[in-house]
Design a protein around this motif. Structure first.
Motif, PDB file in Angstrom:
ATOM      1  N   ALA A 480      15.117  21.816  49.647  1.00  0.00           N
ATOM      2  CA  ALA A 480      14.574  23.213  49.720  1.00  0.00           C
ATOM      3  C   ALA A 480      15.934  24.328  49.981  1.00  0.00           C
ATOM      4  CB  ALA A 480      13.905  23.156  51.198  1.00  0.00           C
ATOM      5  N   TRP A 481      17.081  23.788  49.928  1.00  0.00           N
ATOM      6  CA  TRP A 481      18.208  24.698  50.299  1.00  0.00           C
ATOM      7  C   TRP A 481      18.389  25.729  49.008  1.00  0.00           C
ATOM      8  CZ3 TRP A 481      20.323  26.317  54.830  1.00  0.00           C
ATOM      9  CH2 TRP A 481      19.786  25.753  55.954  1.00  0.00           C
ATOM     10  N   PHE A 487      17.028  33.038  47.581  1.00  0.00           N
ATOM     11  CA  PHE A 487      16.220  34.129  48.489  1.00  0.00           C
ATOM     12  C   PHE A 487      16.676  34.880  49.157  1.00  0.00           C
ATOM     13  CE2 PHE A 487      13.214  35.483  51.698  1.00  0.00           C
ATOM     14  CZ  PHE A 487      12.125  36.213  51.114  1.00  0.00           C
ATOM     15  N   TYR A 488      17.365  34.298  50.156  1.00  0.00           N
ATOM     16  CA  TYR A 488      18.309  35.302  51.340  1.00  0.00           C
ATOM     17  C   TYR A 488      19.448  35.966  50.502  1.00  0.00           C
ATOM     18  CZ  TYR A 488      15.541  32.671  54.842  1.00  0.00           C
ATOM     19  OH  TYR A 488      14.363  32.144  55.711  1.00  0.00           O
ATOM     20  N   GLY A 489      19.918  35.433  49.488  1.00  0.00           N
ATOM     21  CA  GLY A 489      21.017  36.285  48.892  1.00  0.00           C
ATOM     22  C   GLY A 489      20.280  37.662  48.231  1.00  0.00           C
ATOM     23  N   GLU A 490      19.379  37.417  47.874  1.00  0.00           N
ATOM     24  CA  GLU A 490      18.324  38.653  47.142  1.00  0.00           C
ATOM     25  C   GLU A 490      17.891  39.545  48.274  1.00  0.00           C
ATOM     26  OE1 GLU A 490      15.355  36.896  44.789  1.00  0.00           O
ATOM     27  OE2 GLU A 490      16.835  36.351  43.043  1.00  0.00           O
ATOM     28  N   THR A 491      17.673  39.045  49.323  1.00  0.00           N
ATOM     29  CA  THR A 491      17.037  39.928  50.387  1.00  0.00           C
ATOM     30  C   THR A 491      18.100  40.272  51.653  1.00  0.00           C
ATOM     31  OG1 THR A 491      16.069  37.943  51.710  1.00  0.00           O
ATOM     32  CG2 THR A 491      14.852  39.039  49.888  1.00  0.00           C
ATOM     33  N   ARG A 499      27.519  31.796  52.901  1.00  0.00           N
ATOM     34  CA  ARG A 499      27.780  31.127  54.313  1.00  0.00           C
ATOM     35  C   ARG A 499      26.718  29.960  54.311  1.00  0.00           C
ATOM     36  NH1 ARG A 499      29.406  36.365  56.135  1.00  0.00           N
ATOM     37  NH2 ARG A 499      27.065  36.822  56.552  1.00  0.00           N
ATOM     38  N   MET A 500      25.310  30.153  53.889  1.00  0.00           N
ATOM     39  CA  MET A 500      24.571  29.090  53.756  1.00  0.00           C
ATOM     40  C   MET A 500      24.763  28.095  52.849  1.00  0.00           C
ATOM     41  SD  MET A 500      20.706  31.281  53.684  1.00  0.00           S
ATOM     42  CE  MET A 500      19.830  29.989  53.702  1.00  0.00           C
ATOM     43  N   ALA A 518      23.487  28.472  43.706  1.00  0.00           N
ATOM     44  CA  ALA A 518      22.298  29.363  44.264  1.00  0.00           C
ATOM     45  C   ALA A 518      22.964  30.829  45.129  1.00  0.00           C
ATOM     46  CB  ALA A 518      21.419  28.565  44.876  1.00  0.00           C
ATOM     47  N   SER A 519      24.002  30.466  45.274  1.00  0.00           N
ATOM     48  CA  SER A 519      24.601  31.560  46.169  1.00  0.00           C
ATOM     49  C   SER A 519      25.457  32.658  45.199  1.00  0.00           C
ATOM     50  CB  SER A 519      25.686  31.209  47.168  1.00  0.00           C
ATOM     51  OG  SER A 519      26.864  30.549  46.664  1.00  0.00           O
ATOM     52  N   ALA A 520      25.521  32.521  44.130  1.00  0.00           N
ATOM     53  CA  ALA A 520      26.237  33.437  43.105  1.00  0.00           C
ATOM     54  C   ALA A 520      25.463  34.826  43.034  1.00  0.00           C
ATOM     55  CB  ALA A 520      26.482  32.665  41.777  1.00  0.00           C
TER      56      ALA A 520
END
Length: 547
Positions: A480-481, A487-491, A499-500, A518-520
């Motif tokens: 899931a991560w 998603f949280y990076g975009e929002t 950090r996530m 995913a954090s990029a």
């Protein structure tokens, strides 16, 4: 030299270089075995295959992962698991007989059904077996089904999941190497294909070579284990293991043909885009000569891009064969045929056991469930067809009203054919929320799809609420991560995403690379893609140089 005529010698050199580089890297890494001899159960690599009539080797002691956690991990993949109590009761009855025959009736784990249209089955270290729907629809007898379950249980009994930790560590090491390369490029503004790049690439592509022999040994040993147990339970070789492997071989052949068709479509698209790009750069040619030059330039660009894509296909194909943990199915069939050839009693013509299997499939709830899933899968292949909406609605009635895959099929049709909906203002994503209300049917993909749809509709607060609810439920599921981080990076911002990603790497080591990717931010991804394309071109040029 044309891409499709790369010499065998050059490919062998590539494979050898990757292997040597990989071993060199592994030799300096304390978290990985430095040779095949250090792998778990390495002594079994050269061991004689288990005879169909021999006593099983004693099981080894092990620490069992949490069964519930393992199930949660699987429900976070694809469309999750199919809640089919009656069919699962039948399957677990067979599994209990297999465990008892193997002398370990109290071992944990049960059989679960994957909401997947591929012919897929696997086991996990928790003792769980996962079987996709097509197996339940296609097997011709209980003999074949028991052969499949016995084979997968062989991986559990022989404790082959010990290797998973080593592979996870390899992935983490590869991620660190990739990060090191990125830092070097950033601080020194390095350009071109460096020695560090070559080492990292060889490691990533060649990592599987270290465990290939071991992995193939696993499959052969699991085949022999499955044959041994299924025969002792009274099932037929012809209708059991032989039929199971024949079905696998047939599916693989069909799947390969589908893959070739997809690749042809991709190559066509690549060519069309390249020609279109050149045409846009020369919108108003002022002479016949300039038209001709533009067309020629477009063809050259298209040929180069197509060659790069074809090269990627070929490299991936070779890499997959090198790294495959499964020997060719036809080889497995030949190996088992030799094993039973010298045992005359195994060739006695026996009637297949089918009555109990047919009864399980015809049970009212199960029959409805299988029918509804068949409708949903058909809809997903052609969501624009006139009758798709009616089929999708039927697929989400009764026992499957809250199941992930049927609901996704209905959502897809409503999105594809908004004018056919009863209310044109309806939000297609609303139908997905039925899945959230049923704990036994929840799938991460549905939370992901719903939140993404709301975000695209600029309903950010509602999108975050759905994602928060989904991650709250699936927070312990590693799959899931990556999507949650993106998603949280975009929002919320890419600093939060990073950090996530750090927490993800700490909690789920083998997900480190995917979580970091995913954090990029979009700008970081664009830069990485540009560099990757540049290095792909440089790599191809190196490969195509004449010796």
């Amino acid at each position: 030299m044309p891409v499709n005529k790369i010499t065998v010698r050059r490919w062998r050199n590539l494979k050898a270089s990757a292997f040597v580089a990989t071993l060199a890297l592994l030799a300096g890494c304390k978290t990985m075995p430095t040779s095949l001899a250090e792998l778990p159960f390495a002594s079994q690599l050269g061991a004689a295959p288990l005879s169909p009539t021999a006593a099983l080797p004693p099981p080894s002691e092990r620490t069992w992962p949490t069964v519930a956690q393992d199930e949660l991990n699987q429900r976070a993949r694809g469309f999750g698991l199919v809640n089919a109590p009656e069919m699962q009761r039948y399957l677990n009855g067979l599994y209990a007989r297999i465990k008892t025959q193997a002398g370990v009736p109290d071992w944990p784990g049960s059989v679960h059904i994957l909401a997947n249209e591929a012919l897929q089955a696997y086991a996990t270290g928790a003792g769980n077996l996962y079987v996709s729907l097509p197996w339940l629809n296609s097997v011709q007898s209980e003999d074949e089904l028991v052969a499949l379950l016995s084979h997968e249980f062989g991986h559990v009994y022989l404790h082959y999941h010990q290797l998973e930790g080593a592979v996870a560590n390899a992935d983490a090491t590869a991620s660190l190497l990739a990060l090191g390369v990125a830092l070097v490029q950033k601080t020194t503004q390095a350009t071109g294909w460096t020695d560090v790049d070559s080492m990292a690439t060889a490691y990533v592509l060649g990592r599987g070579l270290v465990t290939t022999v071991y992995g193939r040994s696993q499959e052969s040993a699991a085949d022999n284990f499955g044959l041994n147990v299924s025969l002792k339970l009274g099932y037929s070789y012809e209708h059991g293991m032989k039929a199971f492997l024949e079905r696998m071989a047939s599916w693989e052949e069909k799947n390969e043909a589908n893959e070739k068709e997809k690749q042809a479509q991709i190559l066509k698209m690549v060519r069309e885009r390249a020609i279109s790009k050149i045409a846009k750069q020369n919108p108003t040619p002022n002479s016949a000569l300039s038209v001709s030059l533009a067309q020629s330039q477009g063809e050259v660009s298209a040929n180069v891009d197509s060659a790069l894509q074809q090269f990627a296909f070929e490299l991936n194909k070779v890499s997959e064969k090198l790294r495959s943990d499964h020997p060719l199915t036809v080889e497995r069939m030949d190996t088992l045929a030799l094993a039973v050839a010298s045992i005359p009693e195994l060739h006695i013509d026996k009637e297949p056991v089918s009555r109990s299997l047919e009864a399980a499939r015809k049970e009212k709830r199960t029959a409805t469930l299988l029918s509804n899933y068949a409708l949903a899968l058909a809809v997903l292949k052609a969501p624009g067809d006139p009758g798709a909406l009616a089929q999708a609605r039927k697929a989400t009635t009764g026992v499957t009203a809250s199941h992930a895959l049927p609901l996704y099929a209905l959502y897809t049709v409503l999105s594809k054919q908004p004018a056919t909906a009863r209310n044109r203002r309806i939000d297609p994503g609303q139908v997905l929320e039925a899945n959230f209300k049923s704990e036994s049917d929840r799938a991460w993909k549905i939370y992901q799809t719903r939140s993404s749809g709301l975000q695209e509709g600029r309903q950010t607060a509602a999108a975050k609420k759905v994602m928060d609810q989904g991650l709250s439920y699936f927070q312990n599921a590693e799959e899931a991560w990556p999507e949650a981080i993106r998603f949280y990076g975009e929002t919320q911002g890419w600093d939060d995403a990073k950090r996530m990603a750090q927490n993800c790497g700490k909690n789920f080591q083998r997900m480190t690379s995917r979580c970091n990717e995913a954090s990029a931010s979009p700008a970081e991804r664009a830069t990485a893609e540009r560099k990757l394309k540049e290095k792909s071109g440089q790599f191809m040029q190196k490969m195509l140089k004449t010796p």
